[in-house]
Scaffold this motif. Structure first.
Motif, PDB file in Angstrom:
ATOM      1  N   LEU A 178       0.827  -1.199   0.000  1.00 13.79           N
ATOM      2  CA  LEU A 178       0.000   0.000   0.000  1.00 13.79           C
ATOM      3  C   LEU A 178       0.864   1.252   0.000  1.00 13.79           C
ATOM      4  N   HIS A 179       0.231   2.361  -0.350  1.00 10.15           N
ATOM      5  CA  HIS A 179       0.905   3.659  -0.398  1.00 10.15           C
ATOM      6  C   HIS A 179       0.398   4.506   0.758  1.00 10.15           C
ATOM      7  N   ARG A 180       1.292   5.190   1.415  1.00 12.25           N
ATOM      8  CA  ARG A 180       0.946   6.093   2.510  1.00 12.25           C
ATOM      9  C   ARG A 180       1.708   7.392   2.333  1.00 12.25           C
ATOM     10  N   ARG A 181       1.024   8.502   2.594  1.00 13.98           N
ATOM     11  CA  ARG A 181       1.677   9.811   2.631  1.00 13.98           C
ATOM     12  C   ARG A 181       2.121  10.085   4.060  1.00 13.98           C
ATOM     13  N   ILE A 182       2.996  11.050   4.239  1.00 13.72           N
ATOM     14  CA  ILE A 182       3.440  11.425   5.582  1.00 13.72           C
ATOM     15  C   ILE A 182       2.210  11.810   6.403  1.00 13.72           C
ATOM     16  N   GLY A 183       2.100  11.212   7.578  1.00 17.21           N
ATOM     17  CA  GLY A 183       0.969  11.459   8.464  1.00 17.21           C
ATOM     18  C   GLY A 183      -0.160  10.452   8.306  1.00 17.21           C
ATOM     19  N   VAL A 205       8.368  -3.633   4.987  1.00 13.89           N
ATOM     20  CA  VAL A 205       9.471  -3.326   4.093  1.00 13.89           C
ATOM     21  C   VAL A 205       9.120  -2.046   3.338  1.00 13.89           C
ATOM     22  N   PHE A 206      10.091  -1.164   3.220  1.00 15.21           N
ATOM     23  CA  PHE A 206       9.955   0.079   2.452  1.00 15.21           C
ATOM     24  C   PHE A 206      10.352  -0.241   1.022  1.00 15.21           C
ATOM     25  N   LEU A 207       9.376  -0.184   0.106  1.00 17.37           N
ATOM     26  CA  LEU A 207       9.616  -0.573  -1.280  1.00 17.37           C
ATOM     27  C   LEU A 207      10.021   0.577  -2.188  1.00 17.37           C
ATOM     28  N   ALA A 209       5.102   6.962   0.340  1.00 17.00           N
ATOM     29  CA  ALA A 209       5.931   5.763   0.446  1.00 17.00           C
ATOM     30  C   ALA A 209       5.117   4.534   0.066  1.00 17.00           C
ATOM     31  N   THR A 210       5.783   3.571  -0.552  1.00 14.99           N
ATOM     32  CA  THR A 210       5.167   2.280  -0.823  1.00 14.99           C
ATOM     33  C   THR A 210       5.697   1.311   0.223  1.00 14.99           C
ATOM     34  N   LEU A 211       4.768   0.752   1.003  1.00 15.48           N
ATOM     35  CA  LEU A 211       5.135  -0.163   2.080  1.00 15.48           C
ATOM     36  C   LEU A 211       4.577  -1.546   1.789  1.00 15.48           C
TER      37      LEU A 211
END
Length: 90
Positions: A4-9, A61-63, A70-72
Protein backbone atom coordinates in the motif's frame (compact mmCIF):
# COMPACT_ATOMS: atom_id res chain seq x y z
CA UNK A 1 2.20 -9.53 1.13
CA UNK A 2 -0.05 -6.49 1.29
CA UNK A 3 1.36 -3.49 -0.61
CA UNK A 4 0.00 0.00 0.00
CA UNK A 5 0.91 3.66 -0.40
CA UNK A 6 0.95 6.09 2.51
CA UNK A 7 1.68 9.81 2.63
CA UNK A 8 3.44 11.42 5.58
CA UNK A 9 0.97 11.46 8.46
CA UNK A 10 -1.21 8.66 7.04
CA UNK A 11 -1.52 5.39 8.93
CA UNK A 12 -2.53 1.76 8.73
CA UNK A 13 -3.87 -0.19 11.70
CA UNK A 14 -2.64 -3.72 12.35
CA UNK A 15 -5.05 -5.26 14.89
CA UNK A 16 -4.79 -2.59 17.63
CA UNK A 17 -1.53 -0.87 16.61
CA UNK A 18 -1.47 2.29 14.47
CA UNK A 19 1.54 2.46 12.10
CA UNK A 20 2.01 6.05 10.87
CA UNK A 21 4.43 7.22 8.18
CA UNK A 22 6.60 9.91 9.75
CA UNK A 23 9.31 10.60 7.18
CA UNK A 24 10.35 9.33 3.76
CA UNK A 25 13.55 9.73 1.74
CA UNK A 26 14.95 7.77 -1.20
CA UNK A 27 17.06 5.61 1.14
CA UNK A 28 14.67 4.97 4.05
CA UNK A 29 11.40 5.80 5.73
CA UNK A 30 10.43 6.21 9.37
CA UNK A 31 7.24 4.80 10.82
CA UNK A 32 5.73 5.25 14.29
CA UNK A 33 3.99 2.42 16.15
CA UNK A 34 1.43 3.16 18.86
CA UNK A 35 -1.34 1.11 20.48
CA UNK A 36 -4.81 2.53 19.85
CA UNK A 37 -5.65 2.36 23.56
CA UNK A 38 -2.68 4.60 24.35
CA UNK A 39 0.82 3.68 25.22
CA UNK A 40 4.31 4.62 24.23
CA UNK A 41 5.02 5.67 20.65
CA UNK A 42 7.99 3.91 19.05
CA UNK A 43 9.66 5.13 15.85
CA UNK A 44 11.49 2.70 13.55
CA UNK A 45 13.65 3.35 10.50
CA UNK A 46 13.03 1.10 7.49
CA UNK A 47 15.95 1.05 5.03
CA UNK A 48 15.02 0.64 1.36
CA UNK A 49 14.15 -3.02 0.55
CA UNK A 50 15.05 -4.34 4.03
CA UNK A 51 12.47 -6.02 6.23
CA UNK A 52 11.95 -4.82 9.79
CA UNK A 53 10.05 -6.64 12.51
CA UNK A 54 6.80 -4.89 13.42
CA UNK A 55 3.95 -5.85 15.73
CA UNK A 56 2.19 -9.26 15.92
CA UNK A 57 4.96 -11.09 14.06
CA UNK A 58 4.50 -8.90 10.99
CA UNK A 59 7.33 -7.59 8.85
CA UNK A 60 7.38 -4.22 7.10
CA UNK A 61 9.47 -3.33 4.09
CA UNK A 62 9.95 0.08 2.45
CA UNK A 63 9.62 -0.57 -1.28
CA UNK A 64 10.08 2.95 -2.63
CA UNK A 65 8.74 6.49 -2.77
CA UNK A 66 7.18 9.06 -5.05
CA UNK A 67 7.44 12.54 -3.56
CA UNK A 68 6.10 12.32 -0.01
CA UNK A 69 4.31 9.03 -0.67
CA UNK A 70 5.93 5.76 0.45
CA UNK A 71 5.17 2.28 -0.82
CA UNK A 72 5.13 -0.16 2.08
CA UNK A 73 4.89 -3.92 2.05
CA UNK A 74 3.32 -5.71 5.03
CA UNK A 75 4.05 -9.40 5.43
CA UNK A 76 1.53 -10.74 7.96
CA UNK A 77 -0.63 -13.69 8.82
CA UNK A 78 -3.98 -13.76 7.01
CA UNK A 79 -5.73 -13.90 10.38
CA UNK A 80 -4.58 -10.39 11.32
CA UNK A 81 -6.94 -7.49 10.64
CA UNK A 82 -5.14 -4.78 8.66
CA UNK A 83 -7.01 -1.65 7.60
CA UNK A 84 -6.13 1.86 6.45
CA UNK A 85 -6.70 4.26 9.34
CA UNK A 86 -9.08 6.51 7.39
CA UNK A 87 -11.37 3.54 6.66
CA UNK A 88 -11.32 2.37 10.27
CA UNK A 89 -12.53 5.79 11.47
CA UNK A 90 -15.29 6.05 8.84
Amino acid sequence: MLVLHRRIGEAVVIEDVRVTLVQVTAAYCEVAFQKLAGGRRTVATLPHHEFAQACYDTRLVFLGRVGTKATLGIDASKELRIVRDELREA
